[in-house]
Scaffold this active site. Structure first.
Site, short mmCIF file in Angstrom:
data_model
loop_
_atom_site.label_atom_id
_atom_site.label_comp_id
_atom_site.label_asym_id
_atom_site.label_seq_id
_atom_site.Cartn_x
_atom_site.Cartn_y
_atom_site.Cartn_z
N ARG A 104 -6.91 2.12 0.56
CA ARG A 104 -7.35 0.73 0.73
C ARG A 104 -8.82 0.64 1.14
O ARG A 104 -9.48 -0.37 0.90
CB ARG A 104 -6.44 0.01 1.72
N LYS A 109 -0.91 14.86 6.32
CA LYS A 109 0.43 14.69 5.75
C LYS A 109 1.27 15.93 6.03
O LYS A 109 0.73 17.01 6.24
CB LYS A 109 0.33 14.53 4.22
#
Length: 486
Positions: free
Chosen positions: A333, A259
């Site tokens: 996920r 990130k």
């Protein structure tokens, strides 16, 4: 200190309309409060305050707060109960003013809805300052008068539940590691005889063949933990449980798909899903709700290292499906895929998962509401009705086949962990991915990325991690428990 509510006047003559507690206090001081209010400026608008000193020996400081219209109820345009929201916001402002005066105790007018008043007080005063030497003075809010004490107590429990989630999300990632998160929740549940907490180590996760979860955890030196909570509140302990699943990434660097460094510190709250579902169970236990709940939280860090997932790697989930990891920052996920497969072991009435899953959710709804993707209209209705009461809103999002094709059309594996049109409908393709690991007919996925933190949007929460939508999950569970007994 004392916080009293006053309604906006229906007529233009501007005479203040007190709550019953305000009326009683005004009579006690021979109408002086009403007189002062009319002298010191225009009628109080919603959320605005006036402070008066020396009116009564028991209450040297009295804060009067504007509650808005007296008959405000459910606003269909806003999807919430406006009266309740007005009370929460007004009481929070009043309590903070008492805190600024460094008064250690505040009595709060129930304002005709003691639960909302208690929520406003307890949520409004909360602040994470564990690690500061200079702390704000602690203020203990209490109910003013003896009526409605049951509603007040319930509101305190609801708010403390959300504050627990805020505490966990706000704490630095070196203080809340996977094991420390699990131990903190275990300690909160220790006093309840009808709760069992299992802190599952890496060896158990391996035995359960949770390959997707393990692939995320392996990049960090912090060992993963699978937290499993059983709350048996129903008279029949074999009654089908409600299963809550929460994403527990205690720090998310993005892994190899790193990130940007700006704002990365906020990723200490990437376990917001686990924090809210565990706090909701702690609250359900405190309220002694008559239903069974199971909580599942896969906990780990997502870090870049020589052992971390690489873009393009293929991993195998618990149900045997292979997953191509095209972006290591779409890691939540992967944890949830295995936890959702495991959730099917419990013959659940419903499976509800919560996760700070996608930046796309924040883009879509901002902090106004939690996005809900569900295959069950029954489940949606319960969540939606609960959120109208709590003011912590939900909004239904699509689970179309259209999105499923974008994750199942994958070159190397059964599914890809990102949609093939990368940024398009990111929250929807993430939900479609999760759906590949669900066979239960009542399942809902709550994407809470947009409601993770608060700047100033929710007036009764200070700036920082929001702990949303804990109270909606609790209210939903409470409704479900009534449902099974009606």
């Amino acid at each position: 200190g004392l916080v009293l509510g006053v309604y906006s006047s229906e007529k233009d003559d501007g005479a203040a309309q007190f709550t019953s507690a305000g009326d009683a206090f005004d009579r006690l001081i021979s109408g002086k409060l009403r007189e002062l209010l009319s002298l010191c400026g225009p009628p109080l608008k919603k959320g605005k305050t006036r402070i008066f000193y020396g009116l009564h020996q028991d209450f040297p400081s009295v804060v009067v707060v504007g509650l808005g219209k007296k008959n405000a109820g459910v606003n269909d345009q806003e999807n919430w109960n406006e009266g309740k929201e007005n009370i929460r916001a007004a009481v929070a402002v009043g309590c903070r003013q008492i805190q600024d005066l460094e008064i250690p105790c505040v009595e709060v007018d129930p304002c005709g809805d003691a639960q909302s008043a208690a929520e406003g007080a307890v949520l409004g005063l909360h602040e994470y300052n564990e690690l500061k030497q200079k702390k704000k003075p602690t203020v203990t809010p209490q109910l003013h008068g003896s009526a409605e004490s049951e509603g007040w107590q319930k509101g305190v429990i609801y708010a403390e539940g959300q504050n627990l989630a805020r505490y966990l999300m706000e704490a630095p990632a070196n203080y809340i590691t996977p094991i420390k998160f699990a131990e903190h929740i275990e300690q909160k549940l220790r006093s309840f005889s009808n709760v069992k907490v299992h802190i599952r180590p890496e060896s158990w996760i391996t035995t359960e063949q949770m390959g997707a979860f393990l692939s995320v955890a392996k990049g960090s030196t912090e060992p993963p933990i699978f937290l499993e909570i059983h709350y048996l509140g129903a008279a029949n302990t074999n009654e089908s449980p409600l299963v809550f699943v929460g994403k527990g990434v205690t720090f998310d660097s993005g892994g190899i798909s790193l990130k940007p460094s700006s704002g990365m510190d906020a990723m200490r709250a990437d376990m917001g899903g686990a924090a809210t579902i565990c706090s909701a169970i702690v609250t359900a236990a405190a309220l002694n709700l008559p239903l069974n709940i199971i909580g599942l939280a896969p906990l780990c860090e997502n870090m870049p290292s020589g052992k971390a997932n690489k873009p393009g790697d293929v991993v195998r989930a618990k149900n045997g499906k292979t997953i191509q990891v095209d972006n290591t920052d779409a890691e939540g996920r992967l944890l949830l895929a295995d936890a959702l497969c495991y959730a099917h072991n419990f013959n659940a009435r419903a499976i509800v998962n919560a996760a700070t899953l996608t930046g796309a959710m924040d883009v879509a709804l901002g902090s106004a509401a939690t996005g809900v993707f569900t295959n069950s209209s029954w489940l949606w209705t319960h969540l939606y009705e609960a959120s109208i009461l709590t003011g912590d809103r939900v909004w239904r999002m699509p689970l179309f086949e259209h999105y499923t094709k974008q994750v199942t059309d994958c070159p190397l594996a059964d599914v890809s962990n990102i949609g093939k049109y990368s940024r398009a409908g990111g929250a929807c393709t993430a939900a479609a991915f999760l759906k590949e690991f669900v066979t239960a007919s009542h399942w809902a996925h709550l994407d809470i990325a947009g409601v993770m933190s608060n700047k100033d949007e929710v007036p009764y929460l200070r700036k920082g991690m929001a702990g949303r939508p804990t109270r909606t999950l609790v209210e939903f569970a409470a409704r479900l428990s009534q449902d099974s007994h009606s």
